[in-house]
Every structure is written in C-alpha cells, then in structure tokens.
Design a protein around this motif. Structure first.
Motif, PDB file in Angstrom:
ATOM      1  N   PRO A   1       3.422 -13.411   9.754  1.00  0.00           N
ATOM      2  CA  PRO A   1       3.142 -12.327   8.839  1.00  0.00           C
ATOM      3  C   PRO A   1       3.385 -10.975   9.577  1.00  0.00           C
ATOM      4  O   PRO A   1       2.750 -11.082  10.705  1.00  0.00           O
ATOM      5  N   THR A   2       3.789 -10.106   8.928  1.00  0.00           N
ATOM      6  CA  THR A   2       4.072  -8.801   9.703  1.00  0.00           C
ATOM      7  C   THR A   2       2.991  -7.710   9.304  1.00  0.00           C
ATOM      8  O   THR A   2       2.309  -7.747   8.289  1.00  0.00           O
ATOM      9  N   LEU A   3       2.856  -6.540  10.222  1.00  0.00           N
ATOM     10  CA  LEU A   3       1.990  -5.453   9.790  1.00  0.00           C
ATOM     11  C   LEU A   3       2.048  -5.189   8.521  1.00  0.00           C
ATOM     12  O   LEU A   3       1.084  -4.805   7.950  1.00  0.00           O
ATOM     13  N   GLY A   4       3.352  -4.857   7.876  1.00  0.00           N
ATOM     14  CA  GLY A   4       3.391  -4.255   6.737  1.00  0.00           C
ATOM     15  C   GLY A   4       2.753  -5.251   5.596  1.00  0.00           C
ATOM     16  O   GLY A   4       2.169  -4.832   4.740  1.00  0.00           O
ATOM     17  N   GLU A   5       3.098  -6.595   5.727  1.00  0.00           N
ATOM     18  CA  GLU A   5       2.639  -7.409   4.855  1.00  0.00           C
ATOM     19  C   GLU A   5       1.020  -7.620   4.991  1.00  0.00           C
ATOM     20  O   GLU A   5       0.347  -7.617   3.706  1.00  0.00           O
ATOM     21  N   ILE A   6       0.544  -7.484   6.122  1.00  0.00           N
ATOM     22  CA  ILE A   6      -0.939  -7.578   6.240  1.00  0.00           C
ATOM     23  C   ILE A   6      -1.684  -6.419   5.962  1.00  0.00           C
ATOM     24  O   ILE A   6      -2.822  -6.442   5.059  1.00  0.00           O
ATOM     25  N   LEU A   7      -1.186  -5.389   5.999  1.00  0.00           N
ATOM     26  CA  LEU A   7      -1.689  -3.826   5.684  1.00  0.00           C
ATOM     27  C   LEU A   7      -1.761  -3.801   3.960  1.00  0.00           C
ATOM     28  O   LEU A   7      -2.635  -3.605   3.420  1.00  0.00           O
ATOM     29  N   HIS A   8      -0.851  -4.345   3.436  1.00  0.00           N
ATOM     30  CA  HIS A   8      -0.352  -4.255   2.052  1.00  0.00           C
ATOM     31  C   HIS A   8      -1.640  -5.146   1.304  1.00  0.00           C
ATOM     32  O   HIS A   8      -2.256  -4.727   0.333  1.00  0.00           O
TER      33      HIS A   8
END
Length: 500
Positions: free
Chosen positions: A102-109
């Motif tokens: 998982p990427t930062l974008g996905e985790i933040l979302h």
C-alpha cells in the motif's frame, strides 16, 4: 499537522551548502540533518520513490528497477516505468496490482486525508508517487506531461490560472520552466484551494543535468542553485504562513551520483562468452540485459546451473561489482560467489535472476567529487550515473524541520533511510503504520528527543566470492530496520570481515 516533502532528484548531500543551496541550508539551521541517510538498492529513481511512498524496499513494493521484464505476461513484457500510460494500463489490467504494497496515498485516503503530488520527473515517476490518485480523488500534477496529471478538470483550472504546462526541454538542457510551474502550482493553486495533508514537490533536477554534464559541472551546479531558489519560494511561504498552519518540512533526494569513467558493453561481453544477449525478450535470446547502470539479467533458462554459469562469467569480468541471486542460505545466493538477494531486500518475484552492479571505486573526478565507476551507456566518460552500491550513490538528502521535529539546527548521526519517511509521517498523523512498511519512525529527531536516547547502530560486514573474485556488503541495523551502507567487489579478501 501537514507535511511538505521537497525532493531534489539525484542531489548528493555533499553538494548542499550556504553558497550553492542557501535555502536548503536555511532549513538545516532550523531543523535537523540526517547525516547517515541512505536510499535503497537499486539506487534508481523509480525504485527509490516507490520506497518513499510505501515505506518499504522493492522486495515489498515490486518496483524492482527503472526498467524490468514482466514474466507473467505472454509473451514476456519489457516494462519501462518512465511510461505513465503503460504503467497505468498495467495497474488497471492487474486489478490494482502494479504496487504490491500500500502507498501513502492509499493509506491517507483510508484515514480521510489527502496527498498532493507536483513533480517534474518523467511522467512514469510522477504517476508512481500516487499511482491511484484518480480513484482516490487526489491531485497529481506534472510540470510537463498531461498524461501524468489528475484530475483533468483541476489541471484545466490550474493551467487557466498559471499558464499551460511548459514543454519538456530537449535532452541535456537543464529544466527550469518546469520547476517554476510546479512551485507556482503549489503556492498559488494547490495549497490555497486544497490544503493537502501531505504534499510531495519533486524537482526532477539535478539528476538529468548530471547525466549529461557531470555531477559537479557548472551547468549542474547552476540548476541545483535554480531549484534551491524555487524551493526558497516555498520556504518563504512556510515561514510566513505554512509553519503557523502546522506544516512540517522534509527535504529529500532519491539517490546520489558518481562519475562514469570506463565504458563497457555487457551485451558484447556476454556475447563473447557464447551467450545470446539482448535488451528485450525474444525466442533467440538467452539472457535479457535490462539497459541501465544496474545489471539486471533475466535468463531464458532459469535453472540453477544456468544461473551459476552466468555468475561465473561475471566474476571473471574486471567491470563487475557485487552480484546477487535468489537465496540459497542467509548469506549466499544459489549461484556460487553471489550474495543472497534477501540481504539487499530485492527478492521480489519481478526481480531478475541476477542483479549486479558495475564495479565502483573512490577515484576523484575533475570536479573534486569522490566516486567513480565502470558504466554501460553511449555517453562520454565524466558524467553522472547511479544505481549501484557505492556509498555516494546510496547517500541521499534527509533534513526535517517544523514543530514536530528537533529545532536545534543540529545533526542526527543515527542511520536512517528513505523508507523511514512514511512511517514517521503516519505516526505523527496518528495513523497506524502498516506491517508492509520496512522503515521505522525517526523518533530520535522528533521534538523532545534527546541525543542519549538515540538508538544504537549495529554495523555488519559480509563477504562471499568465487575464486579470486571477492565481494563485500556493508549494512547497519537500527532496531529492527537494516540499511545498506555500500558494496564493493575486487580480487582480494578484506581483513576483519564478519559474516552471519
């Protein structure tokens, strides 16, 4: 709390200073410099930046090189991750499986927060910072390439306000216009409208200019100063407004550069050993040599005997540095003389059968910079390259400032790495750090941290070889996290070497 990550592609830490980079130096005086900050291997852009946004090595996220061969397709597909359209297609066709972490974008979302990306790197690199931005409702702007931008309606509004995306400059021409556009886009459009929780501003220089003019050349130093001046606009905003709004500053780079001095053609050399070599899969190809400064070999015959033969050929070449194959043991690869790929955290199913670095040394170039290497491209000697295990390739910029961090203008000598930014940001935002992240929270540089409480670093030196060929891998462990410190190869064993 908000975060601004300003990255300078290919910037060596030893080129930072008050004269060349006064604005980066201003941040050093306000915060803490990570003096032993390292990238991942291969030390390539589209391995390192996925490591930044996943908090993990390529063994987890799967971007195993700037270019790689996808064996799962029929026929096998040569993938250049600089191509934003291609990697978007591969991601869609795999049901979102381009990245295997998982990427930062996905985790933040998932936590109800946002990531904005503004970059002047290749279109593929720009997309890899947040490859799912379209579905997440996040902003991703390229300074040149509309195919890497999302969402399209916001790009149209930004261009109406700021002017159209400038054209990508001709090969070898330093990129100035793109740096201005993304800086203005953040200051005048993205921040006022969206105030993202995390923003990545990625200046694609001095990497490209170093490749065509030399790492310490006047042309490269000029573009470093130019990018620093653009970052200075962000820093002025931060001191006037951003800091009071809770924004934290992180300054990064993805890798360093060393100087190419001796050219070799791996295809010709292996062809001379009776192997049919090429740069893409084919029915008449024994081994695919992925173009680049990192040797990535995909064999048609993947038997241990075939891989062992390949490694034996490599160990006889004066230009070959450290070699890795799939693990036979904790130390050794399946081919005698090679290291286990797990030692360098490159054991993904997309990885080549054999990784090798071109042999590097500590020669000093015409600009007084340490680090030289054999290389495999058509350019003249004296230019910047990266991808291998020389300490100057692995060394990358790490500076933090803001209310969340120590503000003494000092330095942290605790080893750290590019995978640590993600866990640190998530921890400060109160978001659980996923198990997929191999990096650690940089607790020693957080506000209130004390030097005596710094974690202990445990160095490790490993050796293996075949006949006269000997290779050394240096690593250092901090808690449960291990960083690469360098790798060398030569014709004689090194004294006082320990192995596991």
């Amino acid at each position: 709390m908000k975060f601004i990550i300003a990255s300078f592609d290919g910037l060596r830490p030893d080129l930072i200073g008050p004269e060349l980079t006064p604005n980066i130096a201003r941040v050093q005086a306000l915060g803490t410099t990570l003096t032993k900050h390292r990238t991942v291997y291969p030390s390539e852009t589209r391995v390192a930046f996925p490591s930044l946004v996943t908090g993990s090595t390529s063994s987890r996220h799967g971007m195993v090189g700037n270019k790689y061969v996808d064996r799962k397709t029929v026929p096998q597909l040569y993938v250049d991750t600089a191509d934003a359209v291609l990697i978007d297609r591969l991601n869609r066709e795999s049901g979102g499986g381009l990245m295997s972490a998982p990427t930062l974008g996905e985790i933040l979302h998932k936590a109800g927060k946002t990531l904005a990306v503004l970059a002047t790197n290749t279109p593929g690199t720009t997309r890899l910072f947040n490859h799912q931005a379209e579905g997440l409702g996040h902003v991703r702007f390229s300074g040149h390439f509309p195919e890497a931008c999302a969402p399209k309606d916001l790009l149209e509004l930004a261009e109406a306000q700021l002017g159209p995306l400038p054209p990508n400059p001709p090969q070898g021409v330093p990129d100035e216009e793109g740096q201005v556009w993304i800086t203005s886009a953040f200051l005048e459009f993205v921040w006022p409208r969206l105030k993202p929780d995390v923003t990545i501003i990625s200046y694609g220089e001095p990497d490209t200019t170093s490749h065509f003019h030399g790492t310490g050349s006047k042309t490269t130093r000029d573009i470093i100063a130019y990018c620093d001046a653009q970052f200075g606009r962000v820093l002025d905003w931060w001191e006037a407004e951003g800091s009071a709004a809770g924004a934290q500053i992180i300054i990064a780079s993805d890798h360093g550069h060393i100087t190419a001095h001796s050219r070799v053609s791996a295809i010709d050399e292996l062809g001379g050993a009776g192997l049919r070599a090429g740069i893409a899969p084919g029915v008449d190809i024994d081994v695919v040599i992925v173009p680049g400064q990192v040797g990535a070999l995909y064999l048609a015959d993947r038997s241990e005997a075939s891989i062992a033969r390949m490694v034996e050929v490599l160990t006889e070449k004066p230009w070959c540095g450290p070699i890795f194959t799939a693990p036979r043991s904790e130390l050794e690869g399946i081919a005698p003389g090679s290291f286990a790929s797990t030692l360098a955290f490159i054991d993904h199913d997309r990885a080549p059968d054999v990784y090798f670095s071109y042999r590097a040394d500590d020669t000093v170039d015409e600009f007084g910079l340490v680090g030289g290497t054999w290389y495999d491209n058509a350019r003249r000697p004296g230019l910047g390259v990266h991808g291998g295990l020389h300490p100057k390739e692995l060394a990358c910029v790490g500076i933090v400032a803001g209310s969340a961090f120590r503000a003494d203008g000092g330095a942290s000598d605790v080893p750290s790495g590019i995978c640590d930014y993600g866990p640190t940001i998530l921890s400060l935002l109160g978001i659980p750090v996923p198990e997929s992240m191999t990096g650690r929270v940089l607790r020693e540089v957080l506000a209130g941290a004390t030097i005596p409480a710094d974690p202990q670093a445990e160095p490790e030196v490993l050796e293996t070889g075949l006949g006269a060929y000997r290779q050394i891998l240096r690593r250092v462990r901090v808690g449960a996290t291990t960083y690469l410190d360098g790798g060398t190869a030569g014709g004689a064993p090194v004294a006082e070497v320990t192995s596991r």
